[in-house]
Design an enzyme around this catalytic site. Structure first.
Site, PDB file in Angstrom:
ATOM      1  N   ARG A 129      45.427  41.074  35.100  1.00 19.28           N
ATOM      2  CA  ARG A 129      46.169  39.662  34.901  1.00 19.28           C
ATOM      3  C   ARG A 129      47.026  39.845  33.993  1.00 19.28           C
ATOM      4  O   ARG A 129      46.695  39.765  32.499  1.00 19.28           O
ATOM      5  CB  ARG A 129      45.456  38.338  35.021  1.00 19.28           C
ATOM      6  CG  ARG A 129      45.935  36.914  34.610  1.00 19.28           C
ATOM      7  CD  ARG A 129      45.166  35.986  34.763  1.00 19.28           C
ATOM      8  NE  ARG A 129      45.550  34.728  34.623  1.00 19.28           N
ATOM      9  CZ  ARG A 129      45.814  34.232  33.292  1.00 19.28           C
ATOM     10  NH1 ARG A 129      45.474  34.860  32.131  1.00 19.28           N
ATOM     11  NH2 ARG A 129      46.307  33.012  33.286  1.00 19.28           N
ATOM     12  N   SER A 165      43.983  30.667  44.026  1.00 14.92           N
ATOM     13  CA  SER A 165      43.422  29.584  43.060  1.00 14.92           C
ATOM     14  C   SER A 165      43.726  28.256  43.687  1.00 14.92           C
ATOM     15  O   SER A 165      44.640  27.905  44.243  1.00 14.92           O
ATOM     16  CB  SER A 165      44.096  29.589  41.516  1.00 14.92           C
ATOM     17  OG  SER A 165      43.919  31.065  41.093  1.00 14.92           O
ATOM     18  N   LYS A 192      44.070  30.527  29.117  1.00 13.76           N
ATOM     19  CA  LYS A 192      45.100  30.437  30.006  1.00 13.76           C
ATOM     20  C   LYS A 192      45.826  29.333  29.247  1.00 13.76           C
ATOM     21  O   LYS A 192      45.429  28.097  29.082  1.00 13.76           O
ATOM     22  CB  LYS A 192      44.574  30.186  31.413  1.00 13.76           C
ATOM     23  CG  LYS A 192      45.680  29.808  32.506  1.00 13.76           C
ATOM     24  CD  LYS A 192      44.924  29.388  33.799  1.00 13.76           C
ATOM     25  CE  LYS A 192      45.781  28.529  34.829  1.00 13.76           C
ATOM     26  NZ  LYS A 192      46.608  29.431  35.390  1.00 13.76           N
TER      27      LYS A 192
HETATM   28  N1  3NM Z   1      42.523  30.778  35.466  1.00  5.56           N
HETATM   29  P1  3NM Z   1      37.899  32.404  30.057  1.00  5.56           P
HETATM   30  S1  3NM Z   1      40.879  29.520  33.714  1.00  5.56           S
HETATM   31  C1  3NM Z   1      43.041  32.976  34.507  1.00  5.56           C
HETATM   32  O1  3NM Z   1      41.459  27.312  35.904  1.00  5.56           O
HETATM   33  C2  3NM Z   1      42.335  31.559  34.406  1.00  5.56           C
HETATM   34  O2  3NM Z   1      42.599  28.753  37.461  1.00  5.56           O
HETATM   35  C3  3NM Z   1      41.675  29.594  35.291  1.00  5.56           C
HETATM   36  O3  3NM Z   1      39.294  32.776  30.938  1.00  5.56           O
HETATM   37  C4  3NM Z   1      42.107  28.454  36.240  1.00  5.56           C
HETATM   38  O4  3NM Z   1      37.041  33.224  30.688  1.00  5.56           O
HETATM   39  C5  3NM Z   1      41.402  30.857  33.264  1.00  5.56           C
HETATM   40  O5  3NM Z   1      38.171  33.166  28.904  1.00  5.56           O
HETATM   41  C6  3NM Z   1      41.087  31.518  32.069  1.00  5.56           C
HETATM   42  O6  3NM Z   1      37.883  30.933  29.808  1.00  5.56           O
HETATM   43  C7  3NM Z   1      39.662  32.341  32.030  1.00  5.56           C
END
Ligand code: 3NM
Length: 217
Positions: A41, A113, A142
């Site tokens: 990503r 998603s 994010k």
């Molecule tokens: N998508 P971490 S939250 C890539 O809510 C991503 O769809 C999300 O990173 C969503 O594990 C997110 O550091 C980030 O919180 C996840």
């Protein structure tokens, strides 16, 4: 190669996520530790594009192939098709899941998603192999993340689609993952829990162990 009964530890990373460390070293350690899926990503300030992204993706792919871990690309169906990735993951703002499925063919993994049962219903109809739901907890990884949603949405989607693999994402750590497993997910997706860990293999093992604390359905 698709989602199985085994709890999935789904690692997500781009070239900007590994801090001072070499991203390939981080990915290698995560693969050694036993991640089951990897998603490239590439987002944020300084994100690679063009031939640089292509070269980065190819190196990640080589590593994943060596460990027989599916290599999934976020957003770019074009890049995924160009290099023969194992799958793509798309959001609601990207091209439609049915278009993505047409472009990648039947055999590749398609992840979408979703944030509601309605979006999940559409993803299933369009041919998604799994849906990602988040952010479960607060996340700093994010930039445009929505408000933390907890596991309610996951519970609702699992009720309507018991067989659909759901992957929880957002702020998940070994300390809170059992709550997510208990909601019935097939996997948990993480960025910082792995990229910021000093002991990456140990952290992957801890994430795996957390699945035994939750009640998987
Ligand atoms: N998508 P971490 S939250 C890539 O809510 C991503 O769809 C999300 O990173 C969503 O594990 C997110 O550091 C980030 O919180 C996840």
């Amino acid at each position: 190669m698709k989602f199985s009964d085994k709890p999935s530890i789904y690692f997500i990373m781009g070239s900007r996520n590994s801090g001072d460390r070499n991203p390939f070293e981080v990915l290698k350690a995560a693969l050694e530790g036993g991640i089951t899926h990897f998603q490239l990503r590439e987002k944020g300030e300084g994100a690679l594009s063009g031939t640089e992204l292509l070269a980065f993706a190819l190196r990640c792919q080589l590593l994943c192939n060596h460990y027989k871990v599916p290599f999934i690309i976020n957003d770019s169906v074009e890049l995924a098709c160009q290099i023969g990735a194992d799958g793509v993951h798309i959001g609601q703002e990207d091209l439609s899941a049915s278009q993505a499925r047409k472009l990648i063919g039947k055999e590749k993994i398609l992840g979408v998603s979703v944030h509601s049962s309605e979006e999940a219903r559409k993803a299933v109809k369009d041919g998604a192999d799994y849906v990602g739901m988040g952010p479960v907890f607060g996340t700093t990884s994010k930039a445009d993340a929505k408000k933390p949603a907890g596991v309610e949405g996951i519970l609702t989607v699992k009720k309507e689609f018991p067989e659909l693999p759901v992957v929880g994402i957002g702020g998940i750590t070994p300390g809170n993952a059992s709550l997510v497993w208990a909601a019935g997910v097939s996997g948990i997706a993480v960025i910082s829990a792995i990229t910021e860990s000093k002991d990456i293999a140990g952290q992957v093992a801890a994430l795996q162990a957390s699945s035994k604390e939750g009640i998987r359905k």
